[in-house]
Design a protein around this motif. Structure first.
Motif, PDB file in Angstrom:
ATOM      1  N   GLY A   1      -1.675  11.605  -0.713  1.00 60.06           N
ATOM      2  CA  GLY A   1      -0.876  10.663  -1.460  1.00 60.06           C
ATOM      3  C   GLY A   1      -1.695   9.421  -1.709  1.00 60.06           C
ATOM      4  N   LYS A   2      -1.099   8.508  -2.497  1.00 59.79           N
ATOM      5  CA  LYS A   2      -1.915   7.365  -2.889  1.00 59.79           C
ATOM      6  C   LYS A   2      -1.965   6.307  -1.797  1.00 59.79           C
ATOM      7  CE  LYS A   2       2.070   5.480  -5.239  1.00 59.79           C
ATOM      8  NZ  LYS A   2       2.612   5.127  -6.554  1.00 59.79           N
ATOM      9  N   LEU A   3      -1.055   6.400  -0.824  1.00 60.49           N
ATOM     10  CA  LEU A   3      -0.990   5.320   0.160  1.00 60.49           C
ATOM     11  C   LEU A   3      -2.065   5.471   1.211  1.00 60.49           C
ATOM     12  CD1 LEU A   3       2.838   5.166   0.655  1.00 60.49           C
ATOM     13  CD2 LEU A   3       1.382   3.843  -0.872  1.00 60.49           C
TER      14      LEU A   3
ATOM     15  N   LYS B   1      -3.376   5.205   4.994  1.00 63.07           N
ATOM     16  CA  LYS B   1      -2.732   5.511   6.261  1.00 63.07           C
ATOM     17  C   LYS B   1      -2.105   4.236   6.831  1.00 63.07           C
ATOM     18  CE  LYS B   1      -3.834   7.550  10.673  1.00 63.07           C
ATOM     19  NZ  LYS B   1      -4.918   7.900  11.569  1.00 63.07           N
ATOM     20  N   LEU B   2      -0.841   4.337   7.122  1.00 58.21           N
ATOM     21  CA  LEU B   2      -0.146   3.136   7.597  1.00 58.21           C
ATOM     22  C   LEU B   2      -0.634   2.766   8.978  1.00 58.21           C
ATOM     23  CD1 LEU B   2       3.407   4.056   6.399  1.00 58.21           C
ATOM     24  CD2 LEU B   2       1.958   2.263   5.488  1.00 58.21           C
ATOM     25  N   LYS B   3      -0.819   1.509   9.160  1.00 63.19           N
ATOM     26  CA  LYS B   3      -1.228   1.066  10.491  1.00 63.19           C
ATOM     27  C   LYS B   3      -0.003   1.090  11.400  1.00 63.19           C
ATOM     28  CE  LYS B   3      -4.919  -1.825   8.854  1.00 63.19           C
ATOM     29  NZ  LYS B   3      -4.924  -2.943   7.934  1.00 63.19           N
ATOM     30  N   SER B   4      -0.167   1.688  12.534  1.00 65.65           N
ATOM     31  CA  SER B   4       0.965   1.765  13.449  1.00 65.65           C
ATOM     32  C   SER B   4       1.313   0.354  13.922  1.00 65.65           C
ATOM     33  CB  SER B   4       0.612   2.645  14.641  1.00 65.65           C
ATOM     34  OG  SER B   4      -0.559   2.162  15.256  1.00 65.65           O
ATOM     35  N   GLY B   5       2.571   0.063  13.943  1.00 65.71           N
ATOM     36  CA  GLY B   5       2.994  -1.241  14.414  1.00 65.71           C
ATOM     37  C   GLY B   5       3.356  -2.185  13.288  1.00 65.71           C
ATOM     38  N   SER B   6       2.850  -1.927  12.112  1.00 65.09           N
ATOM     39  CA  SER B   6       3.187  -2.831  11.018  1.00 65.09           C
ATOM     40  C   SER B   6       4.578  -2.479  10.524  1.00 65.09           C
ATOM     41  CB  SER B   6       2.162  -2.707   9.894  1.00 65.09           C
ATOM     42  OG  SER B   6       2.304  -1.450   9.284  1.00 65.09           O
TER      43      SER B   6
ATOM     44  N   SER C   1       7.481  -4.135   5.263  1.00 64.85           N
ATOM     45  CA  SER C   1       7.373  -3.218   4.141  1.00 64.85           C
ATOM     46  C   SER C   1       6.378  -3.779   3.137  1.00 64.85           C
ATOM     47  CB  SER C   1       8.731  -3.026   3.481  1.00 64.85           C
ATOM     48  OG  SER C   1       9.189  -4.270   3.020  1.00 64.85           O
ATOM     49  N   SER C   2       5.145  -3.364   3.342  1.00 65.28           N
ATOM     50  CA  SER C   2       4.119  -3.883   2.431  1.00 65.28           C
ATOM     51  C   SER C   2       4.265  -3.196   1.086  1.00 65.28           C
ATOM     52  CB  SER C   2       2.738  -3.605   3.012  1.00 65.28           C
ATOM     53  OG  SER C   2       2.596  -2.222   3.203  1.00 65.28           O
ATOM     54  N   THR C   3       3.844  -3.869   0.102  1.00 59.33           N
ATOM     55  CA  THR C   3       3.840  -3.252  -1.231  1.00 59.33           C
ATOM     56  C   THR C   3       2.686  -2.262  -1.282  1.00 59.33           C
ATOM     57  OG1 THR C   3       2.603  -5.159  -1.942  1.00 59.33           O
ATOM     58  CG2 THR C   3       4.930  -5.123  -2.492  1.00 59.33           C
ATOM     59  N   ILE C   4       2.497  -1.699  -2.433  1.00 55.84           N
ATOM     60  CA  ILE C   4       1.509  -0.618  -2.568  1.00 55.84           C
ATOM     61  C   ILE C   4       0.166  -1.069  -2.011  1.00 55.84           C
ATOM     62  CG2 ILE C   4       0.200   0.729  -4.245  1.00 55.84           C
ATOM     63  CD1 ILE C   4       2.719   0.652  -5.990  1.00 55.84           C
ATOM     64  N   ALA C   5      -0.348  -0.242  -1.137  1.00 56.48           N
ATOM     65  CA  ALA C   5      -1.570  -0.611  -0.430  1.00 56.48           C
ATOM     66  C   ALA C   5      -2.704  -0.900  -1.403  1.00 56.48           C
ATOM     67  CB  ALA C   5      -1.972   0.527   0.494  1.00 56.48           C
TER      68      ALA C   5
ATOM     69  N   ASP D   1       5.891   6.305  11.478  1.00 58.00           N
ATOM     70  CA  ASP D   1       4.629   6.262  10.755  1.00 58.00           C
ATOM     71  C   ASP D   1       3.905   7.591  10.837  1.00 58.00           C
ATOM     72  OD1 ASP D   1       5.084   3.742  10.048  1.00 58.00           O
ATOM     73  OD2 ASP D   1       3.813   2.825  11.595  1.00 58.00           O
TER      74      ASP D   1
ATOM     75  N   THR E   1       2.076  11.782   3.711  1.00 55.76           N
ATOM     76  CA  THR E   1       1.108  11.220   2.778  1.00 55.76           C
ATOM     77  C   THR E   1      -0.099  12.133   2.628  1.00 55.76           C
ATOM     78  OG1 THR E   1       1.800   9.008   3.373  1.00 55.76           O
ATOM     79  CG2 THR E   1      -0.336   9.225   2.315  1.00 55.76           C
ATOM     80  N   GLU E   2      -0.536  12.678   3.756  1.00 54.89           N
ATOM     81  CA  GLU E   2      -1.674  13.595   3.685  1.00 54.89           C
ATOM     82  C   GLU E   2      -1.350  14.828   2.860  1.00 54.89           C
ATOM     83  OE1 GLU E   2      -4.769  13.404   4.677  1.00 54.89           O
ATOM     84  OE2 GLU E   2      -4.545  11.380   5.470  1.00 54.89           O
TER      85      GLU E   2
ATOM     86  N   GLY F   1       0.389  14.649   0.209  1.00 56.33           N
ATOM     87  CA  GLY F   1       0.573  14.207  -1.164  1.00 56.33           C
ATOM     88  C   GLY F   1       1.955  13.669  -1.458  1.00 56.33           C
ATOM     89  N   VAL F   2       2.724  13.378  -0.434  1.00 58.53           N
ATOM     90  CA  VAL F   2       4.092  12.887  -0.619  1.00 58.53           C
ATOM     91  C   VAL F   2       4.183  11.488  -0.005  1.00 58.53           C
ATOM     92  CG1 VAL F   2       6.483  13.212   0.098  1.00 58.53           C
ATOM     93  CG2 VAL F   2       5.133  15.163  -0.647  1.00 58.53           C
ATOM     94  N   ASP F   3       4.579  10.509  -0.801  1.00 56.60           N
ATOM     95  CA  ASP F   3       4.643   9.145  -0.295  1.00 56.60           C
ATOM     96  C   ASP F   3       6.097   8.739  -0.130  1.00 56.60           C
ATOM     97  OD1 ASP F   3       1.843   8.746  -0.422  1.00 56.60           O
ATOM     98  OD2 ASP F   3       2.046   8.654  -2.595  1.00 56.60           O
TER      99      ASP F   3
ATOM    100  N   GLU G   1       8.054   2.884   1.272  1.00 57.16           N
ATOM    101  CA  GLU G   1       7.494   2.111   2.371  1.00 57.16           C
ATOM    102  C   GLU G   1       8.509   1.171   3.005  1.00 57.16           C
ATOM    103  OE1 GLU G   1       4.168   0.333   0.576  1.00 57.16           O
ATOM    104  OE2 GLU G   1       3.323   2.305   0.166  1.00 57.16           O
ATOM    105  N   ASP G   2       9.555   0.901   2.268  1.00 55.74           N
ATOM    106  CA  ASP G   2      10.594   0.055   2.843  1.00 55.74           C
ATOM    107  C   ASP G   2      11.325   0.877   3.911  1.00 55.74           C
ATOM    108  OD1 ASP G   2      12.615  -1.572   3.499  1.00 55.74           O
ATOM    109  OD2 ASP G   2      13.180  -2.069   1.432  1.00 55.74           O
ATOM    110  N   LEU G   3      11.152   0.469   5.171  1.00 59.17           N
ATOM    111  CA  LEU G   3      11.632   1.310   6.262  1.00 59.17           C
ATOM    112  C   LEU G   3      13.154   1.372   6.331  1.00 59.17           C
ATOM    113  CD1 LEU G   3       9.057   0.306   8.986  1.00 59.17           C
ATOM    114  CD2 LEU G   3       9.051   2.302   7.505  1.00 59.17           C
TER     115      LEU G   3
END
Lengths: 788, 445
Positions: A763-765, A767-772, A775-779, B130, B137-138, B140-142, B145-147
């Motif tokens: 996917g385009k994102l 890898k999310l950092k654990s703990g964050s 809700s960040s916008t598109i990386a 996460d 994500t790996e 190909g599915v996102d 991000e808003d939890l």
């Protein structure tokens, strides 16, 4: 140095016959020794290294010979090779000069049928030395035709060890030139022999020998242009004779027919302009023959009338033919000349228009030192040889001079053609030395005779056997008188007797009596001269042995270097090829620059994309483009060609200068010649080619740089390139589309594998950092890599 | 002295026995006769209660012969493989909120499992961790991000008791594919409550199985919208399927409840629609998609690639230009129990050398054999027979077989060309004339 031949023709009495026999035996023995010398001086490579095929092209020839010995001649003729030039393949049977292969194959077959079980490789390794012995003998024959036995032996000795020829014919150097030089000299010998005898038998042999030459080497065009030039020269200088006709006309007809039988030549024998000279001269020769014939029939007055008529008609016809020829030639895009031939006439042509020809070092013009290196003292003896060829000028000796002059020109164009110059230089130097020895020893003999003997023998009578020189002189003087007579007779139809006499007169070196008396030098001067000549010869021998032992024996697949802690052997090439043959699939394709194509097919037995037979410029340009592109583009190009492995040669660790980084600009040029998005200036910083910190980003990102210098910094921590002599520009980087699979011991050959396509697409994102938890916008860092 | 002589024989016997045993084990491991996938599934859950709350789904899997191994996601003894062999053939990841797996399992292990050719069902919900998001994500599915966000649809929601809650989506815009969803049409809408995701349109490996309606958006249902939602409309996907290049299949759902007994059993009425379905489409949906994911359907195999000259049966090592040849391949489809002949009229073969020289559609005899015949082009080189068959839902078939094509041999050309007869006549008459001329010249006095 033996001088038995000068008196052979003159013998009349019983003592002379004995001397003749003795001379003949001595001559044969000398020739045998010359053959042994020629063979054994070329064995340094086997002794110092091993019995192995050398360099690049010999590997192909070796592979073809193996195929021939395994499958027979018909399979060889029809061989379509699918393991090279993937996916185009190559019709080897129709694109290879088969002479060398057939020669070695026959040799192998012969030995095996005699129950001498030699391997094909052994036969291939020793083919070149065997044929250089043959070439020496052919040189003897050729020079003997021109200037007698003494000069012949001298020339044969010189040729046996001339460095220029050694460079192409050491044991293991299994290339076309190995047999072609023999074929070249032998064809010339038969031509001169025919010219001297007027025998149709030799003319036929000449055509056959020419056929062998055509089979062996593309250099046969030299013959088919040189001989017409000589014929033209003879006609122009009023030396037309029926012998000339017999020497030339059958060669053109039979030779052309036979040449057309060789698949690689085929219709080129009548369609390309390299062969047109012979046809033109053929026509001229017939016109001249007709003129002479008519001249014999008519009275001088009538002849003059007829002459004007014929000349006007002949000129008209000639003009018409020439116009047609020019029109034909001009209508073809390259004017009927192939690129390599054009680069002979215009030395700048290739480097201007054909980078693939210019990129080969042996196609470059030679430097002056290379003349000294390759023919050494012969360069100084040649002028003397030319002079003695003019004393007197015969058909044969004029041929020698013409051969030398043209060969000298061509050698100035292409360093490879130095090889053609070498026999001419040897022959003329042999003539020069032999003449010099002749004069000097005769002087000594005369002086000695004067000192010790007051008998009338010294005055020139032929009674005493002690002074053979005087015998010779009187005899030759007699001959000279006769020949002068024949010459003084105006050009009428010569009767058979006279003709014979004339031939005899010309076949022996003739000297004027008066000149001879003048040539008697003082004793001291003669002795000194002989001494100096021997010293000169000694220098030559020392140089030749050095060249054979040190300069020209390296097989180039095994390298050695001497340092303070002893001898180092770099056997990386064979290590890499062995790895390929043991660790990859049989049908895997290996991409490398074309230099290593032949070796890869022969040693690793893997399919290659391009090889040293550079017949398809586009294909080579594709590989060049891939090498000069960034990784991703290169991956796509290679993947479209089904390439599995990429092989690069890298000398930066051990200081091996002819590696791919140094050849890289040629890849860029050749690639850019077909795919214009590759531009040479992108790889140069201010016109300088460099791979250090000053290098352009294009250079530092191209595949070749990355494959050569991947992990290089790990060797010494700095990335110091010992060939270029500086630290490399980009030291730490990762490969995304290739993975290193093998690097040889000295890092000289590095093999990479194309990574397979990724199994998944991320996917385009990031890898999310654990703990964050926010809700960040598109990386920001888009690390997508969707190469599908 | 006798004993040592027997030891090698003994060893041989023992080793062959072990070998046989191993072979037997290996055969036993294959689920069914020649099935593309085995039947051992690992089910990872946050809480063993899921086992009962989703028992209908698991029951349908077990009824189809799957061997389920339920584990807590943080079980410290968790491992996908032992001694280099994978212990499972598929993974059901019903543990959306687990922050990390137990044992040797982590994100990379899961991805390697997929890259080794195994399948997975991944279900998330609004508590997706996460780890789960990373795996998705790996593939190909996102996920959004808003939890806190969930999918809200004010038009296509299912009518429930709690009015105003529009997070229970009734999706009926399913992908048109009999392979993925089965040949029987799913009549009832599929209930969905969970988070949405997007897939990259340029990513050809991922399919939206259940896309959201144009009126859907992704936002936190409990707070007021401060800014426009980042995911809106039909770009949102609720359930997606990914088929990797090695044909491993992954189903990603934004809702774990989708598989739950409650959704499977409950009735559904879509807002604005009069019709009330007694049962939601979920049961059929999850059964059919799980069949697809675990390769019970839509798995093709190609065997017996054959080519030969017309009139011959042996496969030559090389063709000549202008030869006529026949090409055939057998393609079978796994029906869940056996290999059935695959029937289609759009399978094509290329005769390929840098570009296709021949492109022919294969005709089928309905028994699985696809064949055609064509003439080798008048170009020599190293060609390939290529079959590139990529169809929606089916596993990709990518066959290539290298075959060199040679030019004519020197004696395969015509010996005499009709149009050249004048030249033959000319040369022979010249030769004859020259002979006569020589004869006359020499003997005529």
């Amino acid at each position: 140095m033996a001088e038995p031949g000068s008196s052979t023709a003159a013998a009349g009495d019983g003592g002379g016959r004995l001397r003749n026999a003795f001379g003949g035996v001595l001559c044969a023995f000398t020739l045998l020794l010359i053959g042994v010398l020629a063979f054994s001086i070329r064995l340094f490579s086997v002794i110092k290294y091993e019995s192995v095929i050398h360099e690049f092209d010999p590997y192909f020839n070796f592979r073809v010979t193996q195929f021939l010995s395994k499958n027979g001649i018909y399979e060889f003729w029809n061989w379509f090779d699918d393991r090279t030039w993937y996916p185009l393949g190559r019709v080897i049977g129709g694109t290879v000069y088969p002479g060398l292969t057939l020669t070695a194959g026959t040799l192998w077959w012969l030995l095996n049928s005699l129950n001498i079980p030699l391997s094909v490789e052994t036969v291939c390794v020793f083919t070149a030395p065997i044929f250089s012995a043959n070439a020496s003998w052919a040189t003897y024959l050729l020079t003997k035709e021109a200037k007698g036995t003494g000069a012949g032996l001298m020339a044969a000795t010189i040729l046996a060890m001339v460095p220029s020829y050694i460079s192409r014919s050491v044991a293991g150097s299994y290339d076309n030139e190995a047999v072609a030089i023999f074929a070249l000299i032998f064809t010339f010998y038969l031509y001169v022999k025919t010219l001297n005898t007027g025998s149709l038998f030799y003319a036929t042999l000449n055509a056959l020998s020419y056929f062998y030459m055509v089979c062996s080497w593309g250099g046969y065009t030299f013959i088919i242009n040189l001989i017409p030039m000589h014929v033209l020269l003879c006609i122009v200088t009023g030396r037309y004779s029926s012998r000339l006709y017999i020497a030339f006309a059958p060669l053109v007809i039979l030779g052309t027919l036979l040449a057309a039988l060789v698949p690689v030549v085929g219709f080129n024998a009548v369609m390309t302009s390299e062969h047109f000279a012979s046809f033109l001269v053929f026509i001229i020769l017939h016109v001249v023959a007709l003129v002479y014939y008519i001249k014999g029939l008519l009275t001088p007055r009538l002849f003059k009338v007829a002459m004007t008529l014929v000349i006007s008609v002949g000129l008209a016809v000639c003009f018409a033919v020439v116009a047609i020829l020019i029109a034909l030639v001009a209508s073809s895009p390259t004017k009927g000349w192939s690129g390599r031939s054009l680069s002979l006439l215009d030395p700048t042509y290739a480097s201007k228009y054909i980078p693939i020809i210019a990129s080969v070092s042996e196609h470059q013009p030679p430097t002056w030192p290379s003349y000294f290196m390759d023919i050494n003292v012969l360069a100084f003896l040649i002028p003397a040889g030319i002079i003695s060829c003019f004393l007197p000028l015969s058909d044969a000796s004029s041929f020698m001079v013409l051969y030398l002059v043209t060969a000298a020109y061509f050698s100035g164009v292409m360093v490879r053609l130095m090889l053609v110059l070498a026999p001419a230089a040897c022959i003329l130097s042999g003539i020069a030395l032999s003449e010099a020895f002749n004069v000097l020893t005769r002087s000594i003999k005369c002086q000695l005779a004067k000192l010790f003997d007051d008998s009338p023998a010294a005055s020139g009578d032929s009674s005493a056997e002690s002074s053979s020189a005087s015998t010779a002189s009187t005899n030759s003087a007699k001959n000279e008188n006769r020949s002068e007579k024949t010459k003084t007779i105006p050009k009428e139809k010569p009767s058979k007797n006279r003709k014979k006499e004339r031939e005899v007169a010309e076949s022996v070196p003739v000297k004027h009596k008066k000149e001879k008396k003048l040539l008697v030098l003082p004793m001291e001067a003669s002795a000194m001269g002989i001494l100096l000549l021997i010293v000169l010869g000694g220098f030559y021998v020392v140089h030749c042995v050095w060249a054979a032992a040190e300069a020209y024996s390296a097989p180039s697949i095994v390298l050695t270097s001497r340092s303070h802690d002893g001898l180092h052997v770099f056997d990386d090439f064979r290590e890499a090829y062995a790895w390929l043959s043991h660790n990859t699939d049989v049908d895997d394709k290996v991409a490398s620059w074309w230099d290593y194509g032949y070796q890869t097919t022969a040693m690793a037995n893997r399919t290659v994309i391009v090889d040293n037979n550079t017949w398809n410029n586009t294909h080579i340009a594709t590989v060049g483009t891939a090498m000069s592109s960034p990784e991703k583009v290169a991956w796509e190009i290679f993947n479209s060609l089904d390439v599995k492995y990429v092989l690069v040669v890298f000398g930066g660790l051990v200081g091996y200068p002819s590696d791919d980084i140094n050849k890289f600009l040629w890849m860029v040029r050749i690639g850019g010649g077909v795919f214009p998005h590759i531009k040479e200036p992108d790889y140069l910083r201010d016109g300088n080619y460099r791979v250090d910190a000053q290098a352009t980003p294009t250079m530092l990102n191209c595949l070749m740089y990355k494959l050569c210098y991947y992990r290089f910094v790990e060797t010494d921590g700095k990335g110091f390139d010992r060939v270029r002599g500086y630290e490399i520009g980009k030291k730490h980087f990762k490969l995304t589309h290739f993975e290193e699979v093998f690097t040889t011991h000295h890092w000289m050959v590095r093999i990479y594998k194309l990574k397979p396509q990724k199994n998944r697409v991320r996917g385009k994102l990031k890898k999310l950092k654990s703990g964050s938890k926010t809700s960040s916008t598109i990386a920001a860092g888009r690390n997508k890599n969707p190469w599908q | 002295m006798a004993a040592p002589r027997h030891i090698p024989i003994l060893l041989l016997v023992i080793s062959s026995a072990i070998l046989l045993l191993l072979l037997g084990v290996a055969e036993a491991d294959e689920g069914g006769e020649g099935a593309p996938r085995g039947r051992r599934l690992l089910v990872l859950v946050d809480d063993l209660a899921v086992r009962s709350s989703h028992s209908a789904f698991f029951g349908s899997l077990q009824a189809r012969g799957f061997d389920l191994d339920f584990r807590l996601a943080d079980d410290p003894k968790l491992s996908l493989h032992r001694y280099g062999q994978y212990l499972y053939d598929g993974l059901v990841l019903f543990a959306p909120s687990t922050p990390r797996f137990g044992g040797s399992l982590d994100q990379n292990a899961v991805l390697e499992f997929i890259d080794a050719g195994h399948d997975m069902i991944l279900a998330a919900d609004s508590s997706a961790s996460d780890l789960i998001r990373g795996i998705a994500t790996e593939c190909g599915v996102d996920f959004d991000e808003d939890l806190e966000a969930m999918i809200i649809d004010h038009i296509n929601y299912a009518v429930t008791d709690a009015d105003g809650d529009h997070t229970l989506i009734a999706g009926d815009d399913l992908i048109q594919s009999d392979v993925i969803l089965g040949s029987k049409k799913i009549e009832a809408p599929v209930l969905f409550r969970g988070i949405g995701h997007v897939v990259n349109p340029s990513n050809s490996l991922v399919l939206k199985v259940l896309p959201a309606s144009p009126s859907a958006y992704s936002a936190n249902p409990t707070t007021k919208l401060a800014s426009p939602p980042s995911l809106t409309g039909s770009s949102i996907s609720l359930v997606s399927a990914m088929q990797a290049r090695n044909n491993a299949r992954v189903l990603v759902s934004g809702s774990l409840d989708l598989f739950s007994n409650r959704f499977l059993k409950s009735g559904v009425q879509k807002a604005g629609s009069k019709m009330r379905h007694e049962k939601a489409g979920n049961e059929q949906f999850v059964t059919e998609t799980s069949k697809w994911v675990f390769h019970e359907r839509g798995h093709l195999k190609a065997v017996n690639v054959k080519h030969n000259k017309v009139g011959e049966t042996n496969e030559p090592g090389m063709y000549r230009i202008n030869d006529d040849l026949e090409y055939s391949v057998e393609i079978y489809e796994w029906s869940g129990t056996s290999w059935k002949p695959y029937v289609a009229d759009d399978v094509q073969v290329q005769f390929y050398m840098m570009s296709p020289y021949v492109l022919k559609t294969l005709s089928t005899d309905k028994k699985g054999v696809f064949s055609t015949s064509f003439k080798v082009p008048d170009v020599y080189g190293v060609f390939q027979f290529k079959v590139e068959y990529q169809r929606l839902g089916y596993t990709g078939l990518s066959l290539s077989k290298q075959i060199p094509v040679r030019p004519y041999r020197h004696n395969e050309y015509e010996r005499f060309i009709t149009s050249a007869y004048p030249y033959y006549a000319a040369s022979f008459s010249t030769m004859g004339a020259f002979f006569i001329f020589s004869f006359v010249y020499l003997y005529h006095k």
